[in-house]
Motif scaffolding. Sequence first.
Motif, PDB file in Angstrom:
ATOM      1  N   GLY A 145       0.788  -1.233   0.000  1.00  9.00           N
ATOM      2  CA  GLY A 145       0.000   0.000   0.000  1.00  9.00           C
ATOM      3  C   GLY A 145       0.811   1.268   0.000  1.00  9.00           C
ATOM      4  O   GLY A 145       0.243   2.358   0.112  1.00  9.00           O
ATOM      5  N   LEU A 146       2.144   1.168  -0.115  1.00  3.53           N
ATOM      6  CA  LEU A 146       2.965   2.371   0.006  1.00  3.53           C
ATOM      7  C   LEU A 146       4.133   2.370  -0.965  1.00  3.53           C
ATOM      8  O   LEU A 146       4.891   1.410  -1.055  1.00  3.53           O
ATOM      9  CB  LEU A 146       3.510   2.486   1.440  1.00  3.53           C
ATOM     10  CG  LEU A 146       4.518   3.600   1.717  1.00  3.53           C
ATOM     11  CD1 LEU A 146       3.873   4.973   1.554  1.00  3.53           C
ATOM     12  CD2 LEU A 146       5.112   3.453   3.116  1.00  3.53           C
ATOM     13  N   ALA A 147       4.290   3.490  -1.678  1.00  6.45           N
ATOM     14  CA  ALA A 147       5.492   3.786  -2.450  1.00  6.45           C
ATOM     15  C   ALA A 147       6.048   5.078  -1.870  1.00  6.45           C
ATOM     16  O   ALA A 147       5.308   6.048  -1.711  1.00  6.45           O
ATOM     17  CB  ALA A 147       5.165   3.958  -3.924  1.00  6.45           C
ATOM     18  N   ILE A 148       7.331   5.093  -1.513  1.00  2.00           N
ATOM     19  CA  ILE A 148       7.898   6.251  -0.844  1.00  2.00           C
ATOM     20  C   ILE A 148       9.225   6.643  -1.485  1.00  2.00           C
ATOM     21  O   ILE A 148      10.005   5.777  -1.888  1.00  2.00           O
ATOM     22  CB  ILE A 148       8.069   5.986   0.676  1.00  2.00           C
ATOM     23  CG1 ILE A 148       8.582   7.243   1.380  1.00  2.00           C
ATOM     24  CG2 ILE A 148       8.949   4.782   0.950  1.00  2.00           C
ATOM     25  CD1 ILE A 148       8.512   7.144   2.894  1.00  2.00           C
ATOM     26  N   PHE A 149       9.480   7.957  -1.534  1.00  2.00           N
ATOM     27  CA  PHE A 149      10.631   8.499  -2.256  1.00  2.00           C
ATOM     28  C   PHE A 149      11.272   9.649  -1.501  1.00  2.00           C
ATOM     29  O   PHE A 149      10.623  10.369  -0.747  1.00  2.00           O
ATOM     30  CB  PHE A 149      10.206   9.009  -3.643  1.00  2.00           C
ATOM     31  CG  PHE A 149       9.446   7.995  -4.426  1.00  2.00           C
ATOM     32  CD1 PHE A 149      10.111   7.103  -5.246  1.00  2.00           C
ATOM     33  CD2 PHE A 149       8.075   7.893  -4.289  1.00  2.00           C
ATOM     34  CE1 PHE A 149       9.409   6.126  -5.923  1.00  2.00           C
ATOM     35  CE2 PHE A 149       7.372   6.914  -4.966  1.00  2.00           C
ATOM     36  CZ  PHE A 149       8.044   6.027  -5.786  1.00  2.00           C
ATOM     37  N   THR A 207       3.224  -1.391  -6.094  1.00  2.00           N
ATOM     38  CA  THR A 207       2.033  -1.368  -5.233  1.00  2.00           C
ATOM     39  C   THR A 207       0.825  -1.978  -5.932  1.00  2.00           C
ATOM     40  O   THR A 207      -0.155  -2.331  -5.281  1.00  2.00           O
ATOM     41  CB  THR A 207       1.688   0.059  -4.770  1.00  2.00           C
ATOM     42  OG1 THR A 207       1.166   0.820  -5.868  1.00  2.00           O
ATOM     43  CG2 THR A 207       2.894   0.763  -4.174  1.00  2.00           C
ATOM     44  N   PHE A 208       0.893  -2.091  -7.265  1.00  2.00           N
ATOM     45  CA  PHE A 208      -0.175  -2.743  -8.024  1.00  2.00           C
ATOM     46  C   PHE A 208       0.227  -4.154  -8.432  1.00  2.00           C
ATOM     47  O   PHE A 208      -0.180  -4.666  -9.475  1.00  2.00           O
ATOM     48  CB  PHE A 208      -0.538  -1.902  -9.251  1.00  2.00           C
ATOM     49  CG  PHE A 208      -1.357  -0.688  -8.909  1.00  2.00           C
ATOM     50  CD1 PHE A 208      -2.713  -0.794  -8.642  1.00  2.00           C
ATOM     51  CD2 PHE A 208      -0.762   0.560  -8.823  1.00  2.00           C
ATOM     52  CE1 PHE A 208      -3.461   0.323  -8.315  1.00  2.00           C
ATOM     53  CE2 PHE A 208      -1.502   1.684  -8.497  1.00  2.00           C
ATOM     54  CZ  PHE A 208      -2.850   1.566  -8.243  1.00  2.00           C
ATOM     55  N   ASP A 209       1.069  -4.766  -7.607  1.00  2.00           N
ATOM     56  CA  ASP A 209       1.431  -6.183  -7.738  1.00  2.00           C
ATOM     57  C   ASP A 209       2.376  -6.490  -8.889  1.00  2.00           C
ATOM     58  O   ASP A 209       2.532  -7.652  -9.268  1.00  2.00           O
ATOM     59  CB  ASP A 209       0.178  -7.068  -7.891  1.00  2.00           C
ATOM     60  CG  ASP A 209      -0.768  -6.952  -6.706  1.00  2.00           C
ATOM     61  OD1 ASP A 209      -0.282  -6.675  -5.602  1.00  2.00           O
ATOM     62  OD2 ASP A 209      -1.985  -7.135  -6.892  1.00  2.00           O
ATOM     63  N   LEU A 210       3.016  -5.509  -9.466  1.00  2.00           N
ATOM     64  CA  LEU A 210       3.950  -5.754 -10.562  1.00  2.00           C
ATOM     65  C   LEU A 210       5.343  -6.032 -10.016  1.00  2.00           C
ATOM     66  O   LEU A 210       5.782  -5.388  -9.058  1.00  2.00           O
ATOM     67  CB  LEU A 210       4.007  -4.555 -11.511  1.00  2.00           C
ATOM     68  CG  LEU A 210       2.673  -4.087 -12.101  1.00  2.00           C
ATOM     69  CD1 LEU A 210       2.921  -2.968 -13.109  1.00  2.00           C
ATOM     70  CD2 LEU A 210       1.915  -5.238 -12.754  1.00  2.00           C
ATOM     71  N   GLY A 211       6.038  -6.979 -10.636  1.00  2.00           N
ATOM     72  CA  GLY A 211       7.402  -7.295 -10.235  1.00  2.00           C
ATOM     73  C   GLY A 211       8.395  -6.814 -11.276  1.00  2.00           C
ATOM     74  O   GLY A 211       8.026  -6.229 -12.291  1.00  2.00           O
ATOM     75  N   HIS A 212       9.670  -7.041 -11.022  1.00  2.56           N
ATOM     76  CA  HIS A 212      10.714  -6.610 -11.952  1.00  2.56           C
ATOM     77  C   HIS A 212      10.671  -7.429 -13.239  1.00  2.56           C
ATOM     78  O   HIS A 212      10.407  -8.630 -13.214  1.00  2.56           O
ATOM     79  CB  HIS A 212      12.090  -6.744 -11.300  1.00  2.56           C
ATOM     80  CG  HIS A 212      12.305  -5.777 -10.186  1.00  2.56           C
ATOM     81  ND1 HIS A 212      13.139  -6.019  -9.127  1.00  2.56           N
ATOM     82  CD2 HIS A 212      11.783  -4.539  -9.973  1.00  2.56           C
ATOM     83  CE1 HIS A 212      13.130  -4.985  -8.305  1.00  2.56           C
ATOM     84  NE2 HIS A 212      12.309  -4.078  -8.807  1.00  2.56           N
TER      85      HIS A 212
END
Length: 365
Positions: A145-149, A207-212
Amino acid sequence: MPIYIICKGHNGEFQAPNNEENTIQSACRRIAVGCKLIQCLTAEKLAESGLGRKTFQLENDLNTQAAECTVFHSQLSVERARRLSPEELWEHFGRELMMSPLGNNNRKFVAFLSCTRYIPNGKKPDTYEEILSSMEGHVALGGGGLAIFGTGCLHTWPRGVEEVVPRFLNVTQVDTQSLMDDSCFRGTYGGCFSTTLGSVCHELGHTFDLGHTEGSIMGRGFDNLNLVFTVHTKNDNEKIDKEKNKRVSSPASKASAQHATVSFTKVLNISYRAPSPIRKPINKFNRTPDSPKRKLSFTDLSIRSSQESIASDTVDESQTTSELSGDLTYWTKSCATILAFHRVQRDTLVLPKTEILGFDPSRVH
């Protein structure tokens, strides 16, 4: 929900050159514009993949009275924040935001830390690792639920739509004796804007379930985001080495690398006692009105490692049409499919000519 975090004891001003406004209001304007650009990018790149224009909602889309970027005053001291690792910052602010009135299982946060600081050591850094060693309060992580920069390059972002193209085309050289250079070796303000905005898009994808993935926005393709919004080609996405009189270090040709790789999975469970009298709780807390103990599960804020990611780099992406486009910025087939068919929240807002991508809390990890 765009958030600007101000730690206790900090005035909220982000690091910037003398000629740039670095107030709290300026930060919020820049963040709001950046998030709208990513919102637009998401929709257009899904459309290029043949999946329609779908994107995520911003808080102001749902409630026009809401701030485009919310200022959050943290109880974490600025001194402690600057000593914590990126993972520790992610964990702390994940807890604090969810325990605050803003906390909601149907909301994802994209947060920016005001107290990020670059402290040069007297010599020009030759590698990204050397740049990071001079940073305090820098973070670029996303999941659940979190992306932080960090805000080390926020001064390169536009304050309004009219500044978007000029900022991307700004070839002012970064003075590494006073400011962070996060441009993927381009060394310009425009390069910093492109790379850091792309990094936000990348981490928001987690955060939307995407991986590398190999290449693409979820690889290292986010460095070329400037090419999406300008008429330049990939050959223009290089810098000139004045000493050797030739173009060098195009981000498009760099080997895949990540600003940060999360390699752990952790579920945070926090309990606290609420003062009496206790109001009747919302059903999501699963307790009776008589219970003095309130328990929140932060499983929606746990970070996933690339090995556990839903989007696999083993999927054949060779037919991804947008990879062949001139801007080099695209979602792989697997990532685009996950985004396009992400479960939609029950009461989503549909904007003119644009479908809105929502999310189901049961799907986050």
